[in-house]
Design an enzyme around this catalytic site. Structure first.
Site, PDB file in Angstrom:
ATOM      1  N   GLU A 111      -2.704  10.634   2.945  1.00 44.42           N
ATOM      2  CA  GLU A 111      -3.814  10.761   3.883  1.00 44.42           C
ATOM      3  C   GLU A 111      -3.827  12.172   4.468  1.00 44.42           C
ATOM      4  O   GLU A 111      -2.882  12.579   5.154  1.00 44.42           O
ATOM      5  CB  GLU A 111      -3.685   9.734   5.021  1.00 44.42           C
ATOM      6  CG  GLU A 111      -3.754   8.292   4.543  1.00 44.42           C
ATOM      7  CD  GLU A 111      -3.480   7.293   5.659  1.00 44.42           C
ATOM      8  OE1 GLU A 111      -4.263   6.339   5.806  1.00 44.42           O
ATOM      9  OE2 GLU A 111      -2.482   7.478   6.383  1.00 44.42           O
ATOM     10  N   GLN A 161      -0.198  12.992   5.651  1.00 46.63           N
ATOM     11  CA  GLN A 161       0.568  11.810   6.042  1.00 46.63           C
ATOM     12  C   GLN A 161       0.772  10.910   4.835  1.00 46.63           C
ATOM     13  O   GLN A 161      -0.151  10.666   4.064  1.00 46.63           O
ATOM     14  CB  GLN A 161      -0.173  11.033   7.135  1.00 46.63           C
ATOM     15  CG  GLN A 161       0.488   9.690   7.500  1.00 46.63           C
ATOM     16  CD  GLN A 161      -0.142   9.044   8.715  1.00 46.63           C
ATOM     17  OE1 GLN A 161       0.096   9.472   9.846  1.00 46.63           O
ATOM     18  NE2 GLN A 161      -0.953   8.011   8.504  1.00 46.63           N
ATOM     19  N   THR A 162       2.002  10.410   4.675  1.00 47.41           N
ATOM     20  CA  THR A 162       2.292   9.372   3.697  1.00 47.41           C
ATOM     21  C   THR A 162       2.710   8.113   4.443  1.00 47.41           C
ATOM     22  O   THR A 162       3.272   8.181   5.535  1.00 47.41           O
ATOM     23  CB  THR A 162       3.406   9.796   2.726  1.00 47.41           C
ATOM     24  OG1 THR A 162       4.577  10.155   3.474  1.00 47.41           O
ATOM     25  CG2 THR A 162       2.952  10.982   1.882  1.00 47.41           C
ATOM     26  N   ASN A 163       2.427   6.974   3.833  1.00 43.95           N
ATOM     27  CA  ASN A 163       2.766   5.709   4.468  1.00 43.95           C
ATOM     28  C   ASN A 163       3.066   4.675   3.390  1.00 43.95           C
ATOM     29  O   ASN A 163       2.566   4.775   2.265  1.00 43.95           O
ATOM     30  CB  ASN A 163       1.614   5.220   5.356  1.00 43.95           C
ATOM     31  CG  ASN A 163       2.074   4.247   6.433  1.00 43.95           C
ATOM     32  OD1 ASN A 163       3.241   3.861   6.477  1.00 43.95           O
ATOM     33  ND2 ASN A 163       1.165   3.837   7.296  1.00 43.95           N
ATOM     34  N   GLU A 210       0.843  -1.199   0.000  1.00 39.81           N
ATOM     35  CA  GLU A 210       0.000   0.000   0.000  1.00 39.81           C
ATOM     36  C   GLU A 210       0.875   1.244   0.000  1.00 39.81           C
ATOM     37  O   GLU A 210       1.920   1.293   0.666  1.00 39.81           O
ATOM     38  CB  GLU A 210      -0.913  -0.008   1.232  1.00 39.81           C
ATOM     39  CG  GLU A 210      -1.928   1.124   1.278  1.00 39.81           C
ATOM     40  CD  GLU A 210      -2.945   0.923   2.397  1.00 39.81           C
ATOM     41  OE1 GLU A 210      -3.464  -0.202   2.532  1.00 39.81           O
ATOM     42  OE2 GLU A 210      -3.192   1.883   3.149  1.00 39.81           O
ATOM     43  N   ARG A 264       8.677   4.762  19.682  1.00 41.56           N
ATOM     44  CA  ARG A 264       8.050   3.622  19.023  1.00 41.56           C
ATOM     45  C   ARG A 264       9.085   2.618  18.543  1.00 41.56           C
ATOM     46  O   ARG A 264       8.845   1.402  18.575  1.00 41.56           O
ATOM     47  CB  ARG A 264       7.226   4.092  17.818  1.00 41.56           C
ATOM     48  CG  ARG A 264       5.938   4.791  18.156  1.00 41.56           C
ATOM     49  CD  ARG A 264       5.251   5.287  16.894  1.00 41.56           C
ATOM     50  NE  ARG A 264       4.758   4.204  16.057  1.00 41.56           N
ATOM     51  CZ  ARG A 264       4.288   4.363  14.826  1.00 41.56           C
ATOM     52  NH1 ARG A 264       4.284   5.569  14.275  1.00 41.56           N
ATOM     53  NH2 ARG A 264       3.839   3.333  14.143  1.00 41.56           N
ATOM     54  N   ASP A 267       3.583   0.906   9.026  1.00 47.08           N
ATOM     55  CA  ASP A 267       4.069   1.804  10.075  1.00 47.08           C
ATOM     56  C   ASP A 267       5.302   2.588   9.629  1.00 47.08           C
ATOM     57  O   ASP A 267       6.225   2.820  10.401  1.00 47.08           O
ATOM     58  CB  ASP A 267       4.381   1.021  11.355  1.00 47.08           C
ATOM     59  CG  ASP A 267       3.141   0.369  11.933  1.00 47.08           C
ATOM     60  OD1 ASP A 267       2.034   0.910  11.726  1.00 47.08           O
ATOM     61  OD2 ASP A 267       3.267  -0.691  12.569  1.00 47.08           O
ATOM     62  N   ARG A 268       5.295   3.001   8.358  1.00 46.82           N
ATOM     63  CA  ARG A 268       6.380   3.844   7.826  1.00 46.82           C
ATOM     64  C   ARG A 268       5.832   5.251   7.583  1.00 46.82           C
ATOM     65  O   ARG A 268       5.977   5.820   6.523  1.00 46.82           O
ATOM     66  CB  ARG A 268       6.905   3.258   6.525  1.00 46.82           C
ATOM     67  CG  ARG A 268       8.144   2.389   6.614  1.00 46.82           C
ATOM     68  CD  ARG A 268       7.979   1.148   7.384  1.00 46.82           C
ATOM     69  NE  ARG A 268       9.216   0.344   7.350  1.00 46.82           N
ATOM     70  CZ  ARG A 268       9.395  -0.743   8.062  1.00 46.82           C
ATOM     71  NH1 ARG A 268       8.436  -1.164   8.871  1.00 46.82           N
ATOM     72  NH2 ARG A 268      10.528  -1.417   7.991  1.00 46.82           N
ATOM     73  N   ASP A 310     -10.430   8.660  16.177  1.00 53.16           N
ATOM     74  CA  ASP A 310      -9.697   7.959  17.230  1.00 53.16           C
ATOM     75  C   ASP A 310      -8.192   8.230  17.180  1.00 53.16           C
ATOM     76  O   ASP A 310      -7.496   7.988  18.169  1.00 53.16           O
ATOM     77  CB  ASP A 310      -9.941   6.449  17.133  1.00 53.16           C
ATOM     78  CG  ASP A 310     -11.363   6.073  17.517  1.00 53.16           C
ATOM     79  OD1 ASP A 310     -12.027   6.886  18.194  1.00 53.16           O
ATOM     80  OD2 ASP A 310     -11.813   4.985  17.136  1.00 53.16           O
ATOM     81  N   TRP A 311      -7.706   8.752  16.028  1.00 53.67           N
ATOM     82  CA  TRP A 311      -6.263   8.956  15.911  1.00 53.67           C
ATOM     83  C   TRP A 311      -5.850  10.140  15.044  1.00 53.67           C
ATOM     84  O   TRP A 311      -4.721  10.629  15.157  1.00 53.67           O
ATOM     85  CB  TRP A 311      -5.605   7.700  15.333  1.00 53.67           C
ATOM     86  CG  TRP A 311      -6.041   7.408  13.917  1.00 53.67           C
ATOM     87  CD1 TRP A 311      -7.162   6.730  13.540  1.00 53.67           C
ATOM     88  CD2 TRP A 311      -5.391   7.811  12.715  1.00 53.67           C
ATOM     89  NE1 TRP A 311      -7.245   6.673  12.163  1.00 53.67           N
ATOM     90  CE2 TRP A 311      -6.173   7.325  11.629  1.00 53.67           C
ATOM     91  CE3 TRP A 311      -4.231   8.535  12.434  1.00 53.67           C
ATOM     92  CZ2 TRP A 311      -5.832   7.546  10.295  1.00 53.67           C
ATOM     93  CZ3 TRP A 311      -3.881   8.750  11.101  1.00 53.67           C
ATOM     94  CH2 TRP A 311      -4.681   8.244  10.051  1.00 53.67           C
ATOM     95  N   ASP A 365       0.228   5.441   0.499  1.00 53.14           N
ATOM     96  CA  ASP A 365      -0.843   6.314   0.982  1.00 53.14           C
ATOM     97  C   ASP A 365      -0.522   7.796   0.925  1.00 53.14           C
ATOM     98  O   ASP A 365       0.578   8.222   1.309  1.00 53.14           O
ATOM     99  CB  ASP A 365      -1.149   6.016   2.461  1.00 53.14           C
ATOM    100  CG  ASP A 365      -1.654   4.610   2.695  1.00 53.14           C
ATOM    101  OD1 ASP A 365      -2.326   4.072   1.814  1.00 53.14           O
ATOM    102  OD2 ASP A 365      -1.379   4.065   3.776  1.00 53.14           O
TER     103      ASP A 365
END
Length: 365
Positions: free
Chosen positions: A154, A167-169, A150, A327, A177-178, A243-244, A152
């Site tokens: 966002e 946000q990119t992922n 994927e 993290r 989680d990148r 939620d986030w 992203d």
């Protein structure tokens, strides 16, 4: 004797009746077949008529022929199908712009009819103005498999007067989680801007207009998964991420401000297609596909692009998983290669003449 004669007569009568019934049945069958054939021909004629190039107003004969325009289906009808109902996915009259709606009833989205393994995928977006806290507006690719790949974009909504966060992922073989997050140097609610993904065998580049905001290289030699084996579809969506999404979930979505809306237009794609009816990806990984990918995607950043990326990293970056020691106490092996500085041995300071950014675009965003 009489009984046997009657049996022979009855058998003969039955046989005649069967033959007559068969003849009538065959006649019915052939009539029905001819009727079905006529219907098919009629449908084909109607389709050909509807697909016939329109003749624009003008002179007759050759002038009319010259005025014909080839029929082309609109962008969103040709490339996408809706994952929402008609109240939450709306097209402009010409089918060249789509609107996603989020309210108490439902979220919304659309998905591509085609899958790709590598290519350039871009779209123009304009996100919801005002109070958008808790909303997530996306443009992304995904393989939708178990261990999925994927890529992203966002948009994370925010309170009035506070900017969106983009946000990119990257997910590869189910490993994600990148995340990276940036502020933008313009207001994404005021006008449309282009968001692009350049994806090839060597590198993934996320771009906003002409500015690269992130790179993610193929680091399989370090044991880091890279999305290079699973074809991905293209998606867009708008949904409740309270939620986030905003201040780690501290600010919730205010439904009294709904409906929330996002608009999309100018979708463009050039990539190696993988049909749904077969999963063969060899043509997209062969050397023959390199010609397509060299034309369609950026293989490495030039000096101006490197300077722009460095400027975004130094001024707009608000979160990077590579520097999140809480993290990830142990650094990710790919991080040292994904800064962009290794793309060129040239001195970036000496290349500042290639890059100019209007300060007025950065003053408040």
């Amino acid at each position: 004797m009489g009984f046997n004669s009657r049996m022979r007569y009855d058998r003969g009568s039955v046989l005649l009746r069967v033959l007559e019934a068969t003849r009538r049945s065959n006649e019915y069958y052939y009539r029905r077949l001819l009727l079905q054939l006529a219907l098919v021909l009629a449908l084909l004629a109607v389709k050909a008529h509807c697909s016939r190039p329109e003749v624009r107003a003008g002179g007759g004969g050759g002038a009319a022929a010259a005025g014909r325009a080839k029929y082309v289906e609109s962008t969103f009808r040709r490339h996408f199908w809706s994952t929402a109902d008609a109240d939450h996915y709306k097209l402009s009259e010409d089918g060249e712009e789509a609107e996603l709606v989020l309210d108490r009833v439902a979220a919304s989205g659309f998905a591509s009819n085609t899958r790709y393994l590598f290519g350039r995928i871009s779209i123009q977006m304009k996100v919801h103005p005002g109070d958008s806290a808790g909303t997530v507006t996306t443009f992304y690719t995904s393989s939708l498999s178990g261990k999925h790949d994927e890529l992203d974009f966002e948009f994370l909504g925010n309170e009035v007067g506070k900017p969106y966060v983009l946000q990119t992922n990257v997910y590869a073989s189910g490993v994600g989680d990148r995340e990276q997050r940036i502020k933008l140097w313009f207001d994404p609610t005021a006008d449309f801007h282009t968001y692009s993904i350049h994806w090839n065998k060597k590198i993934i580049i996320f771009m906003v207009d002409e500015t690269p905001i992130r790179i993610y290289k193929n680091n399989e030699d370090l044991g880091v998964p890279y999305p290079c084996r699973q074809p991905m579809s293209v998606f867009a969506s708008m949904w409740n991420g309270e939620d986030w999404a905003t201040q780690s979930g501290a600010i919730k979505l205010n439904w009294s401000k709904s409906p929330f809306k996002a608009r999309y237009r100018h979708y463009d794609v050039e990539g190696c297609e993988v049909p749904w009816y077969k999963g063969e990806v060899t043509p997209c990984t062969s050397r023959k596909s390199d010609v397509l990918l060299k034309r369609a995607t950026i293989q490495h950043l030039n000096i101006e692009q490197l300077v722009r990326l460095q400027w975004v990293t130094e001024n707009m970056l608000v979160y990077d998983y590579c520097t999140d020691v809480y993290r990830y106490p142990k650094p990710h092996p790919e991080c040292s290669r994904n800064s962009g500085l290794q793309d060129s041995g040239q001195d970036l300071e000496a290349s500042n003449n290639f890059f100019y950014l209007d300060p007025s675009h950065t003053s408040s965003w």
